[in-house]
Design a protein around this motif. Structure first.
Motif, PDB file in Angstrom:
ATOM      1  N   ALA A 133     -14.478 -11.287  -1.136  1.00  0.00           N
ATOM      2  CA  ALA A 133     -13.059 -11.542  -1.402  1.00  0.00           C
ATOM      3  C   ALA A 133     -12.393 -10.327  -2.043  1.00  0.00           C
ATOM      4  O   ALA A 133     -11.271  -9.947  -1.683  1.00  0.00           O
ATOM      5  CB  ALA A 133     -12.906 -12.765  -2.298  1.00  0.00           C
ATOM      6  N   GLU A 134     -13.077  -9.697  -2.993  1.00  0.00           N
ATOM      7  CA  GLU A 134     -12.516  -8.528  -3.668  1.00  0.00           C
ATOM      8  C   GLU A 134     -12.371  -7.351  -2.707  1.00  0.00           C
ATOM      9  O   GLU A 134     -11.395  -6.593  -2.781  1.00  0.00           O
ATOM     10  CB  GLU A 134     -13.399  -8.135  -4.863  1.00  0.00           C
ATOM     11  N   VAL A 135     -13.325  -7.187  -1.807  1.00  0.00           N
ATOM     12  CA  VAL A 135     -13.220  -6.130  -0.794  1.00  0.00           C
ATOM     13  C   VAL A 135     -12.008  -6.386   0.099  1.00  0.00           C
ATOM     14  O   VAL A 135     -11.221  -5.475   0.394  1.00  0.00           O
ATOM     15  CB  VAL A 135     -14.512  -6.053   0.050  1.00  0.00           C
ATOM     16  N   PHE A 136     -11.840  -7.627   0.534  1.00  0.00           N
ATOM     17  CA  PHE A 136     -10.712  -7.957   1.397  1.00  0.00           C
ATOM     18  C   PHE A 136      -9.378  -7.805   0.661  1.00  0.00           C
ATOM     19  O   PHE A 136      -8.383  -7.354   1.245  1.00  0.00           O
ATOM     20  CB  PHE A 136     -10.856  -9.393   1.922  1.00  0.00           C
ATOM     21  N   LYS A 137      -9.358  -8.166  -0.620  1.00  0.00           N
ATOM     22  CA  LYS A 137      -8.133  -7.984  -1.408  1.00  0.00           C
ATOM     23  C   LYS A 137      -7.774  -6.502  -1.489  1.00  0.00           C
ATOM     24  O   LYS A 137      -6.602  -6.122  -1.332  1.00  0.00           O
ATOM     25  CB  LYS A 137      -8.319  -8.549  -2.817  1.00  0.00           C
ATOM     26  N   ALA A 138      -8.768  -5.667  -1.761  1.00  0.00           N
ATOM     27  CA  ALA A 138      -8.526  -4.220  -1.887  1.00  0.00           C
ATOM     28  C   ALA A 138      -7.992  -3.645  -0.577  1.00  0.00           C
ATOM     29  O   ALA A 138      -7.207  -2.685  -0.581  1.00  0.00           O
ATOM     30  CB  ALA A 138      -9.807  -3.507  -2.298  1.00  0.00           C
ATOM     31  N   ALA A 139      -8.412  -4.241   0.544  1.00  0.00           N
ATOM     32  CA  ALA A 139      -7.962  -3.767   1.861  1.00  0.00           C
ATOM     33  C   ALA A 139      -6.672  -4.442   2.303  1.00  0.00           C
ATOM     34  O   ALA A 139      -6.137  -4.109   3.367  1.00  0.00           O
ATOM     35  CB  ALA A 139      -9.058  -4.001   2.893  1.00  0.00           C
ATOM     36  N   GLY A 140      -6.184  -5.392   1.517  1.00  0.00           N
ATOM     37  CA  GLY A 140      -4.949  -6.092   1.866  1.00  0.00           C
ATOM     38  C   GLY A 140      -5.093  -7.099   2.984  1.00  0.00           C
ATOM     39  O   GLY A 140      -4.111  -7.425   3.648  1.00  0.00           O
ATOM     40  N   VAL A 141      -6.313  -7.622   3.193  1.00  0.00           N
ATOM     41  CA  VAL A 141      -6.529  -8.542   4.316  1.00  0.00           C
ATOM     42  C   VAL A 141      -7.151  -9.871   3.877  1.00  0.00           C
ATOM     43  O   VAL A 141      -7.618 -10.639   4.715  1.00  0.00           O
ATOM     44  CB  VAL A 141      -7.419  -7.894   5.407  1.00  0.00           C
TER      45      VAL A 141
END
Length: 336
Positions: A133-141
């Protein structure tokens, strides 16, 4: 028709999971990815099965092209990648290795198929789902409706072990038992009181028998680890459970099936009805999830739980928030 990827497809879970997914007639393409070259042989082997899915194998490469080829345009990604448990290990013992693996794979998903449904099996699920989730948040997705921690094995064990506990071992498939909380030890809460059909009252009247059953469900993975005596952890049952949940997602999201409800470890922080039923503001929790075209269509609250299950919930909430924080901090903390 669905394009699916299995990341970690050469492993003990990945191979049987890939084989099972090959049998789903809704899957048009099945892409298998791993860090070891044998994954190409696994793909070739499975490709001989006479079902519609065209199967291909992809190996990790320094330029990232292997992962890109496996993921581009995928509709659903299942991640069993990581190291297995060994005797004496807990799921948290796996954290340092598997956390990095899930982070890297999530970065690939964010780049190459950000709209895919992502099903995470890699342990410890209580932490690896927050990592993704944190990776996706950082990527804006980040789309909380499309990210799932697979807890179906806890559901499968609850049905099987409950049937055994009431001396009806052949009736395991008759019982539907929701499991809430997390996916590790005391965070696993089987709601036996909500079984359909109902379990016999004698089970609940025998406190020792009830506690033994719950403990067996919570720590069922230990039975396998000990029985394999250093040879691995639960792989075949986990592959079955992962396939079963993937099928549920596919049937609801792509085949138009209505009323598909399955427990899964998902993002609940924005749903006040759910956090109130849990009794704590928490980011992730396994609850019954109603699936549909967008993934999570509706989260179902815990419902009426017994006094004993309330005790299990309290024990879960002592442990689970720390596991979530551990995953979040793995991504957010400054790298030295």
């Amino acid at each position: 028709m669905v394009k699916a990827a299995v990341l970690g497809a050469a492993g003990g879970i990945g191979q049987p999971l890939a084989l099972l997914l090959k049998t789903d007639p809704a899957i048009k393409e099945l892409r298998l990815f791993d860090v070891v070259p044998v994954v190409k042989g696994v793909a070739q082997d499975i490709s001989h099965v006479d079902t519609p899915a065209v199967t291909s194998g992809h190996v990790k490469s320094d330029d990232g092209e292997g992962l890109k080829a496996a993921l581009t345009g995928c509709d659903i990604v299942v991640i069993p990648a990581g190291v297995p448990r060994k005797p004496g290990m807990t799921r948290d013992d796996l954290f340092n290795i598997n956390a990095g693996i899930v982070r890297d794979l999530a970065q690939g998903i964010a780049q190459h198929c950000p709209k895919a449904f992502v099903l995470i099996i890699s342990n410890p699920v209580n932490s690896t789902v927050p990592i993704a989730a944190e990776v996706f948040k950082a990527a804006g997705v980040f789309d909380p409706k499309r990210l799932f921690g697979v807890t179906t094995l806890d559901v499968v064990r609850s049905s099987t072990m409950s049937a055994q506990a009431i001396d009806k071992p052949n009736s395991a498939d008759e019982f539907t038992i929701p499991v809430i909380g997390g996916h590790s030890g005391h965070t696993i809460i089987p709601l036996l009181s909500q079984s359909k059909p109902a379990l016999p009252s004698s089970l609940f009247e025998d406190k020792e028998k009830l506690a033994a059953l719950v403990k067996r469900i919570q720590f069922g993975g230990d039975e396998v680890v000990e029985a394999k005596a250093g040879g691995g952890s639960a792989t075949l049952s986990m592959a079955y459970a992962g396939f079963r949940f993937a099928q549920q997602v596919i049937s609801a999201a792509f085949n138009g099936k209505k009323g598909v409800i399955a427990p899964s470890y998902v993002y609940v922080a924005d749903n006040k009805e759910i956090t109130q039923s849990i009794g704590k503001d928490i980011a992730f929790f396994s609850v019954p999830v109603e699936l549909g075209p967008s993934g999570v269509e509706k989260l179902h609250p815990l419902g009426d739980i017994s006094p004993y299950e309330k005790e299990l919930l309290s024990a879960c909430l002592e442990e689970l928030p720390g596991s979530i924080t551990k995953g979040v901090q793995f991504i957010q903390q400054p790298k030295l």
